[in-house]
Design an enzyme around this catalytic site. Structure first.
Site, short mmCIF file in Angstrom:
data_model
loop_
_atom_site.label_atom_id
_atom_site.label_comp_id
_atom_site.label_asym_id
_atom_site.label_seq_id
_atom_site.Cartn_x
_atom_site.Cartn_y
_atom_site.Cartn_z
N HIS A 34 0.84 -1.20 0.00
CA HIS A 34 0.00 0.00 0.00
C HIS A 34 0.87 1.25 0.00
O HIS A 34 0.57 2.24 -0.67
CB HIS A 34 -0.89 0.04 1.25
CG HIS A 34 -1.97 -1.00 1.29
ND1 HIS A 34 -2.01 -1.98 2.23
CD2 HIS A 34 -3.05 -1.20 0.48
CE1 HIS A 34 -3.09 -2.74 2.03
NE2 HIS A 34 -3.72 -2.30 0.97
N GLY A 152 -3.55 -2.11 -7.02
CA GLY A 152 -2.43 -3.04 -7.17
C GLY A 152 -2.73 -4.06 -8.26
O GLY A 152 -3.87 -4.52 -8.42
N LYS A 154 -1.71 -6.97 -8.13
CA LYS A 154 -1.85 -8.30 -7.51
C LYS A 154 -3.28 -8.80 -7.67
O LYS A 154 -3.52 -9.94 -8.00
CB LYS A 154 -1.47 -8.22 -6.04
CG LYS A 154 -1.82 -9.48 -5.31
CD LYS A 154 -1.20 -9.54 -3.95
CE LYS A 154 -1.68 -10.77 -3.23
NZ LYS A 154 -2.95 -10.49 -2.52
#
Ligand code: PAF
Length: 520
Positions: A34, A152, A154
């Site tokens: 983050h 993100g 991810k």
């Protein structure tokens, strides 16, 4: 950094904020993944246009199914505030459920993510999850009204879904994905990693390790992997490592369409259970480095933005215009008639045309041993280049050469037929254009800057329309927009905004993880 918990205060803050706003939504328990997102959100194109970064912390009940970890999701608002402030956030918005959903979860307008986007990866094993994500992000975007939303990579499926949401609802916000941040042992950062005991964590490391190993084997060209074996073998290796597999799937990165074999930019993704945690990760499979094709009419500013775009993404800039100019110079220097194909064709034999870079990064062009970088910009060459470029023998010779230069990928080429004839399988095709009126206005400014007489605008418009017609109707390689190209109309956009739009389009197809940003 301000900490705000009410929507009213947030709306008030937003009204008084003059700088661009970049937004990082989170569910808290912030970690250094983050932190990286927040830091990147703070980077503006210039120091003067530094954005204000808003971070939200909200554990969204809508995206948890019964039995998932909503009740025990890690919470640490004071630590989150310290991390967000240190990373440069201007505002932390941390509303309660009652504040964000005042009429209650039952009475809420909820968004429905298209079936195809939910039928794969996490959507399949977490029904309703992405509807909850889409609903809360739409609500947050309405309140924060950011210029840019950072997420993100991810959670790649979430990123694809939110990009679609923004584009289909026509929300005025750019979406930027940022490469997955990994701990030094390779595990992708996640708030849920805190659920892992030490020995579970070492088990979990098999997930990134096995995915990376499969990518390396794919890159090494193991033929047997280019089939469903890739998925089956990944699953088997994860299970042998002691992980309980939720899914292993292969999908096209940009669309999430399931793939039987890697094709273009593909994502090999997996979710596993490790002790109390469900962990996700993926790797990107690309058979070769990316290719970008930018086509469009004359005067749309293609070469300026393509050059800058190439630099921004570490791609080679293939200046096809310079190649046609070099051939034109060669024809003229040999006394050939530029209009006669049978005079031009023999001059193309054993052509040795090279593009390279000088010490200052400037482009150098040579043809048959002659250094012609400046000579190709002469008025004589300019006057004849479209005549020479119209011969099919010239198009064929240069197309072959451009394709050879593109064999290893990692380049962006700009011209009229790059996406249709030269690189029909390019990873991104853009048709960069501007209205005739806008191009005439830019041309007038250019002429004025260079100290030339400026014809009336309607005359310039007529010339540009005539040139467009000629380019689009010529027999050899007419100017055409490829069926799968994205049209980018640059009217009203500055150069920086066009470059940024190109970067955002590229990133929808090619994750940072697979082709890192040289500046990041
Ligand atoms: O990725 C997350 O943390 C969440 O899904 C998001 C985007 C903040 C929505 O709740």
């Amino acid at each position: 950094m301000q900490l705000i918990t009410s929507c009213r205060e947030l709306v008030h803050w937003r009204r008084s904020c003059r700088a661009p706003v970049h937004f990082v939504p989170t569910m808290g328990a912030l970690h250094h993944g983050h932190r990286r997102l927040i830091e990147r959100a703070g980077l503006g194109p210039t120091a003067a246009s530094a954005p204000q970064v808003v971070v939200s912390v909200f554990v969204n009940p809508l995206q948890f199914a019964p039995g998932e970890d909503f009740d025990c999701y890690p919470a640490s608002l004071s630590l989150d505030a310290a991390l967000a402030a240190a990373a440069g956030a201007a505002l932390l918005f941390a509303p309660s459920v009652a504040e964000l959903y005042p009429s209650g979860v039952e009475e809420l307008f909820q968004l429905q993510v298209p079936k195809a986007l939910q039928a794969v990866l996490c959507g399949r094993s977490r029904p309703g999850h992405f509807n909850g994500v889409a609903t809360v992000v739409a609500r947050l975007l309405g309140l924060v009204r950011p210029d840019r939303l950072l997420l993100g990579e991810k959670d790649w499926q979430q990123l694809v879904i939110l990009r679609r949401l923004v584009s289909e609802l026509g929300l005025p916000v750019a979406v930027q994905g940022c490469a997955t941040v990994r701990d030094s042992d390779g595990l992708a950062t996640s708030s849920r990693n805190s659920y892992l005991q030490a020995e579970q964590r070492s088990l979990a490391l098999a997930l990134p390790r096995i995915l990376a190993a499969m990518r390396r084997r794919f890159e090494a060209g193991e033929a047997a992997l280019a089939s469903h074996n890739l998925v089956a073998e990944t699953r088997q290796r994860l299970e042998s490592a002691g992980l309980m597999v939720d899914y292993v799937e292969l999908v096209q990165a940009a669309t999430l369409l399931p793939l039987a074999a890697p094709h273009g930019v593909s994502l090999l993704a997996a979710a596993v259970f490790c002790g109390p945690a469900r962990l996700i990760d993926h790797t990107v499979l690309m058979a070769s480095a990316p290719i970008v094709a930018i086509d469009g009419p004359a005067g749309a500013g293609k070469s300026t933005v393509t050059r800058a775009f190439a630099r921004r993404l570490g791609l080679i800039y293939l200046d096809t215009g310079a190649m046609y100019r070099a051939v034109t110079w060669w024809v003229l220097s040999q006394g050939g008639d530029p209009a006669a194909a049978d005079a031009v064709a023999p001059l193309l034999e054993n052509l040795d045309l090279r593009l390279s870079h000088g010490p200052e990064g400037e482009q150098l062009v040579s043809i048959n041993g002659h250094e012609v970088s400046s000579a190709i910009r002469s008025p004589e060459v300019t006057a004849q280049v479209s005549v020479v470029a119209a011969h099919s023998c010239v198009r064929q010779a240069l197309t072959r050469q451009q394709q050879a230069m593109g064999e290893r990928g990692g380049l962006v080429a700009e011209g009229r037929d790059i996406g249709t004839a030269v690189f029909p399988a390019a990873d991104l095709k853009v048709f960069l254009t501007a209205t005739v009126a806008e191009r005439a206005r830019r041309r007038a400014l250019d002429l004025e800057r260079q100290g030339f007489a400026v014809p009336p605008l309607d005359e310039l418009e007529a010339q540009i329309a005539e040139r467009d017609h000629r380019d689009a109707s010529r027999e050899q390689s007419p100017l055409l927009m490829a069926d799968d190209a994205v049209e980018l109309v640059s009217d009203g956009l500055g150069i920086e905004a066009v470059i940024q739009a190109l970067v955002d389009l590229f990133r929808e197809r090619v994750p940072e993880e697979a082709w890192p940003d040289p500046a990041a």
